[in-house]
Write a protein that holds these residues in place. Structure first.
Motif: not given
Length: 164
Positions: A92-95, A108-114, A143-152
């Motif tokens: 993923a990428a952090v934007i 926010i975190v987005v799926d690398w394939n998006a 937020k670092e050190d928490t589960p990452i929610v990835v928008l895809g």
């Protein structure tokens, strides 16, 4: 003749005695037993030369700091980090999205394939995100050190396995 032998023996005895007395008067030099030569360090084999790959300037580009745009050319922010899994696969990428000059923005975190990297020859070229501005605005903040929610993009996201 017998006297002469006696005289030679007496002279030799005197010479030996004088040498012994002189040796006793001189300081004795003691020599330590010779130390064994240092063990030769195990000869380390030279590391093999690293492999080298040459990539043409128009074939690969850095992505950190690059602008991200929607397919309709809306400003979606810019890439500030890349997330990889334990195997080193980019996931993923952090934007950094929203705000003005860094004020009011959130990550926010987005799926690398998006992400699509069609035109990124120049630093001024942007990366296209396959999501709308409304979808990105609704995404939870990273937020670092928490589960990452990835928008895809629809149907393309595989879940992360994480430990609590």
């Amino acid at each position: 003749m017998r006297g002469r032998c006696w005289f030679i023996c007496l002279g030799l005895s005197f010479l030996v005695a004088a040498t012994a007395v002189r040796a006793a008067d001189e300081p004795q030099q003691t020599t330590a037993p010779a130390a064994p030569p240092p063990a030769a360090a195990p000869k380390q084999q030279a590391a093999p030369p690293p492999s080298v790959t040459v990539i043409a300037p128009k074939e690969a580009y850095g992505v950190l700091g690059r602008d991200v745009r929607s397919p309709t050319d809306e400003d979606m922010g810019h890439i500030v980090d890349v997330i990889v899994d334990h195997a080193g696969t980019v996931r993923a990428a952090v934007i950094d999205f929203g705000g003005f000059l860094g004020v009011g923005s959130r990550k926010i975190v987005v799926d690398w394939n998006a992400l699509h990297f069609g035109r990124v020859n120049n630093k001024s070229d942007s990366i296209t995100l396959e999501l709308t501005k409304a979808q990105v605005a609704a995404a939870p903040e990273y937020k670092e050190d928490t589960p990452i929610v990835v928008l895809g993009a629809a149907g393309k996201l595989s879940p992360f396995d994480y430990e609590h």
